[in-house]
Design an enzyme around this catalytic site. Structure first.
Site, mmCIF file in Angstrom:
data_model
loop_
_atom_site.group_PDB
_atom_site.id
_atom_site.type_symbol
_atom_site.label_atom_id
_atom_site.label_comp_id
_atom_site.label_asym_id
_atom_site.label_seq_id
_atom_site.Cartn_x
_atom_site.Cartn_y
_atom_site.Cartn_z
ATOM 1 N N ARG A 132 0.738 -1.257 -0.132
ATOM 2 C CA ARG A 132 0.036 0.142 -0.090
ATOM 3 C C ARG A 132 0.788 1.375 0.114
ATOM 4 O O ARG A 132 1.941 1.528 0.718
ATOM 5 C CB ARG A 132 -0.732 -0.172 1.266
ATOM 6 C CG ARG A 132 -2.052 1.264 1.196
ATOM 7 C CD ARG A 132 -1.936 1.913 2.358
ATOM 8 N NE ARG A 132 -0.886 2.411 2.886
ATOM 9 C CZ ARG A 132 -0.759 3.191 4.333
ATOM 10 N NH1 ARG A 132 -1.817 3.480 4.797
ATOM 11 N NH2 ARG A 132 0.289 3.588 4.825
ATOM 12 N N HIS A 193 -7.650 7.061 5.840
ATOM 13 C CA HIS A 193 -7.315 7.231 7.436
ATOM 14 C C HIS A 193 -7.503 8.893 7.925
ATOM 15 O O HIS A 193 -7.112 9.935 7.395
ATOM 16 C CB HIS A 193 -5.639 7.014 7.416
ATOM 17 C CG HIS A 193 -5.191 7.188 8.703
ATOM 18 N ND1 HIS A 193 -4.576 6.026 9.544
ATOM 19 C CD2 HIS A 193 -4.271 8.257 9.269
ATOM 20 C CE1 HIS A 193 -4.097 6.565 10.487
ATOM 21 N NE2 HIS A 193 -3.965 7.800 10.555
ATOM 22 N N HIS A 195 -8.060 11.418 11.124
ATOM 23 C CA HIS A 195 -7.838 11.837 12.365
ATOM 24 C C HIS A 195 -9.110 12.551 12.861
ATOM 25 O O HIS A 195 -9.956 12.982 12.114
ATOM 26 C CB HIS A 195 -6.455 12.568 12.476
ATOM 27 C CG HIS A 195 -5.268 11.735 12.823
ATOM 28 N ND1 HIS A 195 -4.707 11.649 14.052
ATOM 29 C CD2 HIS A 195 -4.699 11.153 11.848
ATOM 30 C CE1 HIS A 195 -3.816 10.499 13.734
ATOM 31 N NE2 HIS A 195 -3.641 10.517 12.536
ATOM 32 N N HIS A 290 -40.477 9.175 25.965
ATOM 33 C CA HIS A 290 -39.559 8.058 25.115
ATOM 34 C C HIS A 290 -39.874 6.617 25.839
ATOM 35 O O HIS A 290 -39.892 5.505 24.924
ATOM 36 C CB HIS A 290 -38.174 8.330 25.455
ATOM 37 C CG HIS A 290 -37.649 9.624 24.654
ATOM 38 N ND1 HIS A 290 -36.870 9.409 23.685
ATOM 39 C CD2 HIS A 290 -38.444 10.714 24.553
ATOM 40 C CE1 HIS A 290 -36.576 10.829 23.319
ATOM 41 N NE2 HIS A 290 -37.474 11.651 23.524
HETATM 42 C C1 HCA Z 1 1.306 9.970 11.207
HETATM 43 C C2 HCA Z 1 1.272 9.062 10.007
HETATM 44 C C3 HCA Z 1 -0.272 8.612 9.841
HETATM 45 C C4 HCA Z 1 -0.028 7.859 8.336
HETATM 46 C C5 HCA Z 1 -1.385 7.290 7.847
HETATM 47 C C6 HCA Z 1 -1.094 6.577 6.679
HETATM 48 C C7 HCA Z 1 -1.133 9.838 9.262
HETATM 49 O O1 HCA Z 1 1.247 9.222 12.323
HETATM 50 O O2 HCA Z 1 1.511 11.157 11.116
HETATM 51 O O3 HCA Z 1 -0.224 5.730 6.771
HETATM 52 O O4 HCA Z 1 -2.155 6.729 5.800
HETATM 53 O O5 HCA Z 1 -2.096 10.087 9.937
HETATM 54 O O6 HCA Z 1 -0.837 10.451 8.405
HETATM 55 O O7 HCA Z 1 -1.081 8.002 11.043
HETATM 56 CU CU CU Z 2 -2.572 8.922 11.692
#
Ligand code: HCA
Ligand code: CU
Length: 380
Positions: A132, A193, A195, A290
């Site tokens: 990947r 991914h 956050h 409810h």
């Molecule tokens: C980080 C890296 C990562 C990588 C995500 C991924 C992020 O810790 O900064 O490999 O797709 O959030 O970019 O976790």
């Molecule tokens: Cu990350």
């Protein structure tokens, strides 16, 4: 939307959580629990991070789990070789492509990034592992740069490309647009991914799937760098509503609570009170209106059936906002016989007391019992 795979990163992203320290035994326990829950992939900390990280990667690879084991490394030859040496099924390559990361972190040009990526990918293909390729901070990277890099690595033969909202600033619409665009450019799978800095991590994962993403990164309770990423449990809550057949047949939802408890204990936190599904009040109904409807048909006020997760609902009657239907159901549970008129009378008593002080379930139960003793048994 309903055919996604989970890349479970509690043992990689999760190790970046402030409180995390996982010894080998704990890592093995978590890996086995994740496998038993049914996640598709388990991602591990880079073997280059430390000597023990390398050993732990090898140990987990040798457990013979159903889930595919991945490790997450920087996109360079040295890291790629260490990854292969652990015996993983796949390698997740990552490199920063935003101007921030190129200027303030690694200082490399896009041309250099692409050249190295292709070399590393060629090497990994020869080793027969899944590959990947992902860019850190994808949403603050130049779109043209990003797409041409992904086009090149797709042509080089990776199984997946990944996009990461490293700083947690993306909205569902931004995610939809980027994934949609990328879907038109690459043929391989798309991993995402997210956050959770702005609270959008679950919504962003859902938007990514709507736009054609195939793989979602999660961690148990969302643990990770800063306030973490898309939580596995909240994501399951979202997806069991979106794609019930798929989710219920694929994942052992009844194991969610014990999995979360295992990880919460390992990093010394509690399951948050408002956590989807497993928060202590996630299936507690309180208002009289409810409660009445819930007792007739739970779906009136529940989008998720707690039984799918091996949990049960709770109707609270210990407050001034309760109603007599809810009280009646508790009276029945306790095996006390009362007429509707009597239930209404005792409900008034509960409300009277609950106006003065908070009541516990034991308090209301004893109000019901003594009312029953005086009015029902004594009265006739
Ligand atoms: C980080 C890296 C990562 C990588 C995500 C991924 C992020 O810790 O900064 O490999 O797709 O959030 O970019 O976790
Ligand atoms: Cu990350």
């Amino acid at each position: 939307v309903g055919n996604f795979k989970i890349i479970e990163s509690t043992l990689r992203e999760g190790e970046q959580f402030a409180n995390a320290f996982f010894d080998t035994e704990t890592k093995v326990k978590i890996a086995k629990a994740l496998d038993s829950f049914g996640v598709d992939f388990i991602e591990l900390t880079s073997p280059v991070a430390s000597e023990q990280s390398f050993k732990d990667c090898k140990t987990i690879c040798s457990l013979g789990l159903k889930a595919k084991i991945l490790t997450h490394v920087r996109c360079n030859m040295e890291d790629a070789k260490a990854a292969v040496a652990t015996g993983v099924d796949g390698v997740d390559l990552v490199i920063g492509t935003s101007s921030f990361l190129r200027e303030f972190s690694h200082g490399k040009s896009m041309a250099y990034i692409q050249k190295t990526a292709i070399e590393v990918i060629e090497y990994l293909k020869g080793e027969g592992v899944q590959i990947r390729f992902s860019s850190e901070d994808s949403f603050r990277s130049d779109l043209v740069d990003l797409l041409s890099l992904y086009k090149a690595v797709d042509a080089a033969g990776v199984q997946r490309v990944g996009i990461a909202d490293t700083v947690g600033g993306a909205t569902p619409r931004m995610v939809y647009d980027l994934v949609r665009t990328l879907r038109g450019v690459v043929h391989c799978d798309i991993e995402t991914h997210f956050h959770d800095d702005t609270g959008c991590a679950v919504a962003n994962a859902h938007a990514a799937l709507e736009a054609g993403a195939t793989h979602i990164d999660t961690s148990v309770l969302g643990i990770g760098e800063r306030n973490g990423i898309t939580p596995l449990g909240a994501f399951m809550a979202r997806m069991v509503v979106t794609a019930p057949e798929y989710v219920k047949s694929k994942y052992n939802l009844k194991e969610l609570k014990s999995l979360e408890t295992l990880v919460a204990d390992a990093v010394q936190i509690n399951i948050p009170f408002n956590n989807p599904v497993t928060g202590f009040c996630a299936f507690t109904h309180k208002a009289g209106i409810h409660a009445k409807a819930i007792l007739n048909n739970p779906s009136t006020y529940e989008i998720i059936n707690p039984e799918d997760f091996g949990l049960s609902r709770y109707v609270s009657i210990s407050s001034r906002i309760t109603g007599w239907n809810a009280v009646k159901s508790r009276v029945d549970q306790l095996g006390l016989k009362m007429s509707d008129e009597q239930v209404k009378e005792v409900t008034a008593k509960i409300k009277q007391l609950a106006d003065i002080r908070p009541l516990a379930i034991d308090d209301t139960d004893s109000i019901l019992r003594s009312f029953h003793a005086e009015q029902v048994e004594g009265g006739t």
